[in-house]
Write a protein that holds these residues in place. Structure first.
Motif, mmCIF file in Angstrom:
data_model
loop_
_atom_site.group_PDB
_atom_site.id
_atom_site.type_symbol
_atom_site.label_atom_id
_atom_site.label_comp_id
_atom_site.label_asym_id
_atom_site.label_seq_id
_atom_site.Cartn_x
_atom_site.Cartn_y
_atom_site.Cartn_z
ATOM 1 N N LEU A 174 0.887 -1.180 0.000
ATOM 2 C CA LEU A 174 0.000 0.000 0.000
ATOM 3 C C LEU A 174 0.918 1.222 0.000
ATOM 4 C CD1 LEU A 174 -2.794 -1.263 2.420
ATOM 5 C CD2 LEU A 174 -2.742 -1.301 -0.075
ATOM 6 N N TYR A 195 1.184 3.330 13.096
ATOM 7 C CA TYR A 195 -0.120 3.738 12.583
ATOM 8 C C TYR A 195 -1.053 3.940 13.776
ATOM 9 C CZ TYR A 195 0.880 2.795 7.624
ATOM 10 O OH TYR A 195 1.378 2.837 6.333
ATOM 11 N N TYR A 252 -3.978 2.884 14.670
ATOM 12 C CA TYR A 252 -4.661 1.771 15.334
ATOM 13 C C TYR A 252 -3.691 0.880 16.105
ATOM 14 C CZ TYR A 252 -3.274 -0.138 10.800
ATOM 15 O OH TYR A 252 -2.581 -0.487 9.673
ATOM 16 N N LEU A 267 0.022 -3.924 9.789
ATOM 17 C CA LEU A 267 -0.063 -5.376 9.574
ATOM 18 C C LEU A 267 0.398 -5.758 8.177
ATOM 19 C CD1 LEU A 267 -0.979 -8.006 10.967
ATOM 20 C CD2 LEU A 267 -3.168 -7.745 9.809
ATOM 21 N N HIS A 268 0.020 -4.952 7.193
ATOM 22 C CA HIS A 268 0.419 -5.283 5.826
ATOM 23 C C HIS A 268 1.889 -4.982 5.575
ATOM 24 C CE1 HIS A 268 -1.281 -1.149 5.770
ATOM 25 N NE2 HIS A 268 -0.239 -0.880 5.028
ATOM 26 N N ILE A 294 4.146 -6.247 7.704
ATOM 27 C CA ILE A 294 4.749 -7.181 8.660
ATOM 28 C C ILE A 294 6.021 -7.823 8.113
ATOM 29 C CG2 ILE A 294 3.524 -9.324 8.070
ATOM 30 C CD1 ILE A 294 2.964 -9.525 11.181
ATOM 31 N N GLY A 302 4.167 -5.122 14.728
ATOM 32 C CA GLY A 302 3.075 -4.727 13.834
ATOM 33 C C GLY A 302 1.745 -5.373 14.120
ATOM 34 N N SER A 303 1.553 -5.811 15.357
ATOM 35 C CA SER A 303 0.251 -6.358 15.731
ATOM 36 C C SER A 303 -0.429 -5.387 16.677
ATOM 37 C CB SER A 303 0.434 -7.704 16.418
ATOM 38 O OG SER A 303 -0.748 -8.081 17.068
ATOM 39 N N SER A 304 -1.768 -5.418 16.693
ATOM 40 C CA SER A 304 -2.460 -4.518 17.608
ATOM 41 C C SER A 304 -3.418 -5.248 18.544
ATOM 42 C CB SER A 304 -3.225 -3.464 16.815
ATOM 43 O OG SER A 304 -4.121 -4.089 15.922
ATOM 44 N N ILE A 305 -3.401 -6.582 18.497
ATOM 45 C CA ILE A 305 -4.402 -7.285 19.302
ATOM 46 C C ILE A 305 -3.818 -8.257 20.313
ATOM 47 C CG2 ILE A 305 -6.223 -7.115 17.572
ATOM 48 C CD1 ILE A 305 -5.557 -10.075 16.852
#
Lengths: 286, 659
Positions: free
Chosen positions: B170, B281, B283, B321-322, B324, B339-342
């Motif tokens: 992206l 980012y 989020y 995430l994209h 990663i 790069g994880s948010s959860i």
């Protein structure tokens, strides 16, 4: 009110069928013991004389588990695989017993003889077996469909194609409840079909399935709330079990016995809830 | 004399080339770059001036460059062949042709000579002529000992989509190993070099990088809405024609990486005068505290135990995430996290990665070992410290996971990874990175080395181990040590602390751990408590004097413990024996033979024995057989039996819902 009444009747049915309830538990416990005894012997032979064994009791000992799996895992895996065989045997036995359970619930005679119970089991076995297979297939299709939808929405969980993890979370937020609702409806229809089978006693299942579907639709707003109530009972029971279990760290023999009794009580009550569900549905059906 | 003068001139030139009188390193490779990102074409147009200072007494006739991006040009490169194309995000390349490569436009020396005519691609590691990751450039004017040369180069980096560690996805870009980078010239005696040679390997699937220290000044032009993070400090920022040029300066570093995206948010904190920046980012921003806290723990630890962090900045990049593909990687004064948010707080992956990548600032950004030839010297040491720091700050048994009743720590995790390998003996950890067989590189280099260092620490003591690492860092920072340099430090410091307790040196330990593939397993295999008895039989040589057996002597035992070495690795061990009364006896064994037994004539029986009671030997593959008790541990067996029984019953009930 009808739903609550059916729920209470379900519990009354269970209490009337105490011996059967106990018998079902005993059969299950016996089958499980057949699988567990070799495992217990294996543990004794491999780690029974190691100080790591008592040291691992007070907590989740990752090192103990991983060393055990690495060094003795082959034998343990073989025993676990074997135990799946017992699970399958139990599955077949339960199909047989289900015929007897439904016969007993249908007759509502507490003094129904063992002979009638087992006759019922034999009489309905193949039809119940086929019915289980058909509904298992339906569950697989339902699960497959929702899995497909999930993968579609999340680009097959390709991390490089996703903006962020919220895409996965948001997809689950609406797909998972939808799946659970549909799956529970399918389970409900399955139970109604079993009751219909024992009441009509038709040889062919298509007519019975059609009839149970019609009943499910017609009486959906009494059947399904009752079913949800039963599921809620199961959830509450499980939550209580997990909570109490978590409070006990079994390091002494007394605590191990307590954990054992707690686990057996949980299993016993879950068997009871199954009978409550069937009993309640029978009363709603009437 | 001429050489001495040349050497002094070299030092002066290095200083002047660096533009700073307080250089931390030799500053062999110094870059001035102007680069411009074209987001439409997914390209970076670059110009670099390399000032290369010959660090040796050899005359140099060529330069060798790494063109790492060429590994991503097609399926035939050594990198792609080794990794197996399908394991990569190959669909993206196959469908959209988003390959990466370096297009060289112009190479000139200081006299303006065109060197493109003298360049050629070489393959020093294999015969794969399709691999173009090493460029040899013959010089028109050789570089005399300790003298300098200046090379100007124009190139285009075609950015790949989601490649290993670098690329775009992206509108996120991470630029690593993105520019033509000169290799390392090793003079005779340095590391494995018996004569002066270029150490410039091809880009392999396993293993990372190796380059000289230098000064980088990089002007990065990106669209004005894009935010930038990079190695070093921002010294200038200018906007013109809808582009903003961010100029960064990084001193005494071996590499330069940068990232850009219009969606980055920036949070800043400070630790001991070091400006910390987190780019993330929106989020993912709720993880900022986790990353800062973990990184500060590591910074505190290294500051106290090993040495100063000498740079003014530290940038942490939390990719989307994209993005990663760029996660969990280290660059000078910059590293990327997960790069994880959860991930819940009990799953410590963000902290682990932050601490691991920060540790790399010491080993190998400052102690710049060759990651391709001796990966264990950076990844292994880093993994050791990562586990140690995590266990220290987050709990020995909870530092990796503490969630839903499942708990385990860093060193525990290392044991699981190493001993869980299909074949932990498949390759020695001293192998060159591309020589590891069957994808064993990661588990061997990271986890086996960490366990070995933990074992060394157990043997020599933590205080000695800390002294070893501190001495090693202080002596070799901003240099390129190799295995013999590290082992020399270990031997010296161990002798200072322990004399000859471990022999003349501890080479025996490293020989086993680095060059052999043997495993370690000490076990207490038997305890025998035999009641003593008066002698019987024909004792005086006369048959008529034959003595019959009598009753055993009550309260007198011949109590024996047998300890065995079940595998090939040999280390000294301790054994702790416990008697009936609770009395204990400690014994030592050099661990060399296959077995040893300890016998006591005593009034008490032996109840239990344990080899390595303090768990110093983390390389021991089975802690369960380290101990043995006379009596069966019934409570434990019953507990696990009950758990398995309940599990079986619940499994049966679960399947019965389909009836």
């Amino acid at each position: 009110m009808k739903v609550i009444k059916a729920y209470i009747l379900g519990w009354k049915t269970l209490l009337q069928l105490k011996k059967m309830w106990l018998g079902l538990y005993a059969i299950q416990a016996f089958t499980a013991m057949l699988a567990v005894i070799p495992v217990s012997r294996y543990l004794g032979k491999t780690v029974g004389h190691s100080l790591d064994l008592p040291n691992s009791l007070g907590r989740f000992d990752y090192t103990f588990f991983t060393d055990f799996l690495h060094e003795y895992g082959d034998g343990f895996t073989a025993l676990v695989s074997q135990s799946f065989g017992y699970v399958f045997i139990y599955f077949l036995v339960m199909i047989f017993l289900m015929g007897g359970i439904l016969t007993k619930i249908k007759s509502r005679q507490t003094k129904i003889s063992g002979k009638n119970f087992f006759q019922g089991g034999g009489h309905f076995f193949w039809r119940l077996f086929r019915l289980s297979f058909y509904f298992l297939l339906l569950h697989a299709i339902l699960f497959g469909l929702f899995t497909f939808l999930f993968l579609q929405q999340t680009n097959y969980v390709s991390l490089f194609e996703l903006e962020n993890e919220l895409v996965i979370i948001n997809t689950l937020v609406y797909l998972l409840p939808a799946y659970l609702i549909l799956a529970s409806i399918l389970f409900m229809i399955h139970d109604i079909t079993k009751i219909e089978l024992t009441q009509r006693d038709d040889r062919w299942l298509t007519g019975i399935i059609k009839s149970s579907l019609q009943k499910s639709v017609r009486h959906f707003f009494s059947y399904y709330p009752f079913y949800l109530l039963n599921i809620l009972s199961f959830v509450i029971l499980t939550a209580i079990y997990i909570f109490v279990h978590g409070k006990i760290a079994p390091t002494t023999l007394e605590q191990v016995i307590l954990i054992f009794l707690l686990g057996q009580l949980y299993v016993f009550l879950k068997i009871g809830l199954k009978i409550v569900g069937l009993g309640g549905l029978v009363s709603l059906n009437d | 004399m001429a050489r001495v003068i040349s050497f002094l001139v070299f030092i002066l030139l290095s200083i002047s080339a660096s533009g700073q009188s307080n250089a931390l390193s030799q500053r062999v490779a110094n870059y001035k770059m102007q680069v411009r990102l074209d987001p439409e074409k997914k390209e970076v147009l670059g110009h670099q001036t390399l000032t290369w200072n010959n660090p040796s007494s050899d005359t140099i006739y060529e330069l060798q460059y790494h063109l790492y991006y060429n590994a991503f040009k097609n399926s035939e490169s050594t990198f792609m062949s080794e990794r197996g194309l399908l394991r990569l995000t190959s669909s993206l390349q196959k469908d959209d042709c988003n390959w990466g490569w370096i297009e060289l436009l112009d190479i000139k020396d200081a006299d303006g000579n065109d060197l493109t005519q003298t360049m050629s691609y070489i393959q020093p590691d294999d015969d794969n002529t399709a691999d173009r990751t090493v460029l040899k450039v013959l010089l028109k004017t050789p570089v005399l000992p300790y003298q300098s040369t200046t090379i100007d180069m124009d190139w285009i980096s075609h950015i790949p989509k989601t490649m290993a560690r670098t690329g775009y996805n992206l509108d996120y870009y991470f630029m690593a190993q993105w520019f033509p980078k000169v290799g390392v010239y090793e003079s005779a005696g340095m590391r494995f070099a018996t004569e002066g040679q270029w150490n410039c390997h091809q880009y392999h699937s396993s293993g990372e990088y190796y380059s000289n220290f230098g000064l980088y000044e990089v002007a990065i032009a990106v669209p004005e809405s894009y935010k930038v993070g990079a190695s070093g400090e921002l010294i200038n920022k200018k906007t013109a024609d809808k582009y903003t040029t961010h100029t960064y300066r990084a001193h005494d570093v071996i590499d330069f990486a940068w990232t850009t995206s219009p969606h980055f948010q920036v949070v800043e904190e400070e630790w001991n005068g070091v400006q910390m920046r987190l780019l993330s980012y929106e989020y993912n921003m709720h993880f900022a505290d986790r990353y800062f806290t973990a990184t500060k723990h590591a910074m505190d630890f290294f500051d106290k135990k090993v040495g100063d962090y000498p740079y003014a900045t530290l940038t942490i990049v939390n990719p989307p995430l994209h993005g990663i593909f760029s996660s969990a990687m280290e660059y000078p004064t910059l590293f990327t996290v997960i790069g994880s948010s959860i991930l819940p707080a009990g799953v410590k992956t963000p902290e682990i990665i932050a601490i691991h990548e920060f540790t790399h600032q010491y080993f190998m950004q400052m102690v710049a070992t060759n990651e391709q030839e001796e990966a264990w010297l950076d990844e292994g040491i880093t993994n050791y410290y990562e586990s140690r720091i995590m266990d220290l700050y987050y709990g020995e048994h909870t530092s990796t996971v503490d969630w839903m009743g499942i708990t385990y720590g860093g060193m525990e995790s290392n044991r699981f990874s190493f001993f869980g390998m299909e074949n932990p003996k498949i390759s020695p950890i001293a192998s060159f990175s591309w020589e590891f067989k069957e994808r064993s590189y990661h588990d061997l280099v990271y986890t086996k080395t960490a366990l070995a260092l933990q074992t060394l620490s157990g043997l020599v003591g933590l205080e000695t181990m800390d002294d070893i690492m501190r001495t090693y860092f202080q002596e070799w920072k901003f240099k390129h040590p190799g295995r013999k340099d590290f082992i020399a430090v270990v031997n010296r410091v161990v002798t200072q602390h322990h004399g000859n307790r471990f022999g003349e040196n501890v080479n025996w330990f490293f020989d086993q751990v680095l060059d052999e593939t043997s495993l370690c397993d000490y076990a207490v295999t038997d305890i025998r408590n035999l009641e003593e008895q008066n002698p019987f039989g024909i004792l005086n040589g006369k048959e008529e004097d034959c003595l019959a057996p009598t009753d055993k002597i009550a309260g007198k035992y011949n109590a024996t413990v047998v300890v065995q070495r079940l595998e090939e690795m040999k280390v000294p061990v301790e054994i702790l024996i416990t008697f009936e009364s609770g009395r204990t006896q400690k014994e030592n064994w050099d661990g060399m033979g296959r077995s040893i037994s300890f016998t006591y004539e005593h009034s008490e029986k032996i109840l239990s024995a344990i080899v390595d009671p303090d768990r110093k030997i983390y390389l021991d593959k089975n802690f369960i057989n380290n101990s043995h008790t006379v009596h069966s541990q019934k409570t434990g067996i019953r507990k696990y039996t009950v758990q398995f029984l309940t599990w079986m019953q619940n499994a049966m009930q679960t399947v019965s819902i389909f009836i």
